[in-house]
Design an enzyme around this catalytic site. Structure first.
Site, PDB file in Angstrom:
ATOM      1  N   GLY A  12       8.751 -10.528-110.116  1.00 37.37           N
ATOM      2  CA  GLY A  12       7.335 -10.754-109.809  1.00 37.37           C
ATOM      3  C   GLY A  12       6.898  -9.876-108.653  1.00 37.37           C
ATOM      4  O   GLY A  12       7.278 -10.110-107.509  1.00 37.37           O
ATOM      5  N   ALA A  13       6.115  -8.823-108.970  1.00 36.90           N
ATOM      6  CA  ALA A  13       5.676  -7.875-107.942  1.00 36.90           C
ATOM      7  C   ALA A  13       4.221  -8.144-107.577  1.00 36.90           C
ATOM      8  O   ALA A  13       3.381  -7.254-107.587  1.00 36.90           O
ATOM      9  CB  ALA A  13       5.855  -6.439-108.447  1.00 36.90           C
ATOM     10  N   GLY A  14       3.908  -9.396-107.261  1.00 36.33           N
ATOM     11  CA  GLY A  14       2.528  -9.773-106.966  1.00 36.33           C
ATOM     12  C   GLY A  14       2.243  -9.838-105.476  1.00 36.33           C
ATOM     13  O   GLY A  14       2.902  -9.177-104.669  1.00 36.33           O
ATOM     14  N   ASP A  37       8.910  -6.269-112.416  1.00 35.54           N
ATOM     15  CA  ASP A  37       7.781  -6.961-113.035  1.00 35.54           C
ATOM     16  C   ASP A  37       7.688  -6.484-114.477  1.00 35.54           C
ATOM     17  O   ASP A  37       8.093  -5.370-114.802  1.00 35.54           O
ATOM     18  CB  ASP A  37       6.489  -6.620-112.278  1.00 35.54           C
ATOM     19  CG  ASP A  37       5.422  -7.714-112.424  1.00 35.54           C
ATOM     20  OD1 ASP A  37       5.067  -8.337-111.415  1.00 35.54           O
ATOM     21  OD2 ASP A  37       4.947  -7.930-113.567  1.00 35.54           O
ATOM     22  N   GLU A 162       6.863 -19.769 -99.779  1.00 42.88           N
ATOM     23  CA  GLU A 162       6.256 -18.738 -98.939  1.00 42.88           C
ATOM     24  C   GLU A 162       4.968 -19.269 -98.315  1.00 42.88           C
ATOM     25  O   GLU A 162       4.151 -19.849 -99.002  1.00 42.88           O
ATOM     26  CB  GLU A 162       5.975 -17.490 -99.788  1.00 42.88           C
ATOM     27  CG  GLU A 162       5.441 -16.327 -98.984  1.00 42.88           C
ATOM     28  CD  GLU A 162       6.286 -16.076 -97.740  1.00 42.88           C
ATOM     29  OE1 GLU A 162       7.489 -15.800 -97.871  1.00 42.88           O
ATOM     30  OE2 GLU A 162       5.737 -16.163 -96.627  1.00 42.88           O
ATOM     31  N   ALA A 224       1.790 -28.631 -97.250  1.00 43.14           N
ATOM     32  CA  ALA A 224       1.185 -27.759 -96.232  1.00 43.14           C
ATOM     33  C   ALA A 224      -0.160 -27.233 -96.724  1.00 43.14           C
ATOM     34  O   ALA A 224      -1.152 -27.257 -95.987  1.00 43.14           O
ATOM     35  CB  ALA A 224       2.133 -26.602 -95.903  1.00 43.14           C
ATOM     36  N   CYS A 277      -4.483 -20.371-104.360  1.00 44.10           N
ATOM     37  CA  CYS A 277      -3.521 -21.469-104.197  1.00 44.10           C
ATOM     38  C   CYS A 277      -4.062 -22.824-103.789  1.00 44.10           C
ATOM     39  O   CYS A 277      -3.586 -23.836-104.298  1.00 44.10           O
ATOM     40  CB  CYS A 277      -2.431 -21.033-103.239  1.00 44.10           C
ATOM     41  SG  CYS A 277      -1.416 -19.740-103.968  1.00 44.10           S
ATOM     42  N   LYS A 340     -11.714 -14.116 -98.909  1.00 45.08           N
ATOM     43  CA  LYS A 340     -11.697 -14.070 -97.443  1.00 45.08           C
ATOM     44  C   LYS A 340     -11.660 -12.602 -97.047  1.00 45.08           C
ATOM     45  O   LYS A 340     -11.494 -11.737 -97.910  1.00 45.08           O
ATOM     46  CB  LYS A 340     -10.502 -14.834 -96.874  1.00 45.08           C
ATOM     47  CG  LYS A 340      -9.154 -14.248 -97.300  1.00 45.08           C
ATOM     48  CD  LYS A 340      -7.979 -15.088 -96.839  1.00 45.08           C
ATOM     49  CE  LYS A 340      -7.620 -14.824 -95.392  1.00 45.08           C
ATOM     50  NZ  LYS A 340      -6.262 -15.327 -95.056  1.00 45.08           N
ATOM     51  N   ARG A 347      -9.558 -14.258-106.412  1.00 46.26           N
ATOM     52  CA  ARG A 347      -9.220 -15.467-107.168  1.00 46.26           C
ATOM     53  C   ARG A 347      -9.852 -16.713-106.531  1.00 46.26           C
ATOM     54  O   ARG A 347      -9.684 -16.948-105.350  1.00 46.26           O
ATOM     55  CB  ARG A 347      -7.692 -15.601-107.285  1.00 46.26           C
ATOM     56  CG  ARG A 347      -7.107 -14.506-108.195  1.00 46.26           C
ATOM     57  CD  ARG A 347      -5.596 -14.583-108.315  1.00 46.26           C
ATOM     58  NE  ARG A 347      -4.926 -14.178-107.079  1.00 46.26           N
ATOM     59  CZ  ARG A 347      -3.600 -14.187-106.934  1.00 46.26           C
ATOM     60  NH1 ARG A 347      -2.821 -14.592-107.921  1.00 46.26           N
ATOM     61  NH2 ARG A 347      -3.062 -13.796-105.792  1.00 46.26           N
TER      62      ARG A 347
END
Ligand code: NAD
Ligand code: UGA
Length: 468
Positions: A12-14, A37, A162, A224, A277, A340, A347
């Site tokens: 996963g290269a996100g 990826d 993360e 969190a 997220c 932001k 997203r």
């Protein structure tokens, strides 16, 4: 004695896999790090001069070690076979269909990456959940790995969530508040955790690397994000009271934040939180609570997301009522489209929701963002599955090359993202004013503008969390 990690593979290269493993490589020149990826375009971009994501400081980190001990590749098999430790950093979006649609995490990408590892691994591996996943996902991964592994191969599974935020990813990774590693409380589990801890100890103080049980670690990540988002919804709820009473939300936030038990950060009222997220992870927690037959707990967390939706709607209503109850045919300039500042990521950006509302109100909208690509904006505005929509969209939307250009002929300017270049000191608001229709309205959804100065120019200014 635990194993020293010599080769790492990241699947996963996100936004997470790329920066995280680039920093690991930069700080550990003796470890070979390969990020893989399935998306060949994304890998090509990581190998080019224009990286696929915009993140301050990322170019320098990648340039310092790419080709030395950091590699980007589409050869997933080879990277898995060579690695001692594999990060699974694939996307875990909200399910759109079937059971739990709209709430539960779609773990399809995690599962397929896990099956891939089981299929090709020829030796023991430490498999690390980097993606944000529901509590007890590690158990499913173990089940899949053990059921498909070649005989004699042993897998240890760790949770290593993360906590980086976009826009500050490199600073967050270089100087994290903590690194969290969850493992089974068995000799093999603890030894795997120690191997991963050594990787982070390449630059992080040992005291900040904390280990705990797997399920606590998985849940801590969801917790969190839920707690952070809950603070924003709390201050946004207060912003509605401020607007109705004459209190100023920035002052309230300042006064409360000085209490060390509350703290200052994440108390900035806004048009609503976005990002890939917060909403996804809270809905995930809601789903988990419901599955555990805890409806009151589910309702508590769901309200954080509902308050966020309410905040966006409330902001729209304020625009409509200020503009004499109709937006039809009026030009609205949207400053900022990213969720932001300092990221090109859109997203769940509040700007998208607002633009869709403005479309329903039949406004003409001109959008400017310094980092988001035009192609992305059109994709975000489109409704899924509608053919030839671009032509329809172009009747109402334009994308401007600069803030000033977006504001030309506008009835109202709406600040959706807190980019520094929209601040009074950076944008020539006298010029903006001169180019606008009168009365000229400006709506600040980010509380970055100097209201008094703008009013002196002639603007009619509306700020989130300040009375009308
Ligand atoms: P992303 O969509 O940017 O990247 C995921 C990548 O994984 C994609 O490029 C995709 O092509 C690739 N992929 C999917 N399945 C694969 C497979 N089987 N083999 C190889 N590649 C595969 O997602 P992201 O923003 O990096 O997020 C990844 C995870 O990290 C998510 O679970 C997210 O919740 C979590 N997270 C994200 C952030 C953030 O700031 N974006 C921060 C912390 C945690
Ligand atoms: C967030 C968390 O901050 C990270 O710790 C976490 O790793 C990450 O989610 C994740 O799991 O993906 P991110 O979404 O990148 O990071 O960015 P934030 O800085 O948290 O901002 C999220 C949204 O909240 C943005 O739209 C931001 O403008 C908004 N926000 C933030 C506010 O409206 N007010 C605030 O006081 C802070």
């Amino acid at each position: 004695p635990h194993k020293k990690v010599e080769k790492i593979c990241c699947i996963g290269a996100g936004y997470v896999g790329g920066p995280t493993c680039a920093v690991i490589a930069a700080k550990n020149p003796h470890i070979q790090v390969t990020i893989v990826d399935l998306n060949a375009d994304r890998i090509a971009a990581w190998n080019s001069d224009k990286l696929p994501i915009y993140e301050p400081g990322l170019d320098e980190v990648v340039r310092s070690c790419r080709g030395r001990n950091l590699f980007f590749s589409t050869d997933v098999d080879k990277a898995i076979i060579e690695a001692d430790l594999i990060f699974v950093s694939v996307n875990t979006p909200t399910k759109t269909k079937g059971q739990g649609a709209g709430y539960a995490a779609d773990l399809g990408y995690v599962e397929s990456a896990t099956r891939h590892i089981a299929k090709v691994a020829q030796g023991d591996k430490i498999v690390v959940e980097k993606s944000t996943v529901p509590c007890r996902t590690a158990q499913s991964m173990r089940f899949i790995l053990e059921a498909n592994a070649r005989p004699g191969i042993h897998f240890d599974i760790l949770s290593n969530p993360e906590f980086l935020a976009e826009g500050t990813a490199i600073a967050d990774l270089t100087n994290p508040d903590r690194v969290l590693i969850g493992s089974l409380n068995t000799p093999a589990g603890r030894s795997a955790a120690a191997s991963l801890a050594d990787v982070y100890a390449g630059w992080v103080d040992r005291q900040q690397i904390i280990t705990m049980n797997l399920w606590s670690s998985e849940l801590s990540k969801l917790a969190a994000n839920a707690l952070l988002a809950q603070r924003i919804s709390s201050i946004n709820a207060l912003s509605a009271i401020c607007e109705a009473t004459g209190a100023d939300v920035d002052e309230v936030s300042y006064a409360c934040g000085l209490d060390q038990r509350i703290g200052k950060r994440f108390l900035k009222a806004s048009v609503g939180f976005g990002g890939s997220c917060f909403q996804k992870d809270i809905l995930n927690l809601v789903y988990l609570s419901e599955s555990l037959h805890l409806p009151e707990v589910a309702a508590y967390w769901r309200q954080v997301v509902e308050m966020n939706e309410y905040q966006k709607k409330r902001f729209l209503n304020r625009i409509i009522s200020c503009l004499f109850n109709t937006l039809t045919g009026k030009k609205i300039a949207i400053l900022g489209f990213a969720f932001k500042k300092d990221t090109g990521d859109t997203r769940e950006s509040a700007a998208i929701t607002l633009c869709k509302y403005l479309r329903q109100e039949r406004a003409n909208v001109s959008i400017y963002d310094p980092e988001v690509e035009e192609r992305q904006i059109w994709m975000d505005l489109a409704e899924p599955g509608v053919q030839d929509e671009r032509k329809e969209l172009e009747k109402q939307f334009t994308i401007a090359p600069s803030a000033l250009e977006a504001c030309k002929g506008a009835d109202a300017v709406v600040v959706c993202t807190e980019w520094d270049e929209f601040r009074n000191s950076k944008l020539d608001y006298k010029k903006v004013y001169a180019e606008m229709n009168k009365p000229a309205f400006i709506f600040d959804g980010r509380l970055i503008l100097d209201q008094k100065e703008l009013e002196e120019i002639g603007f009619h200014v509306e700020m989130i969390g300040r009375p009308r």
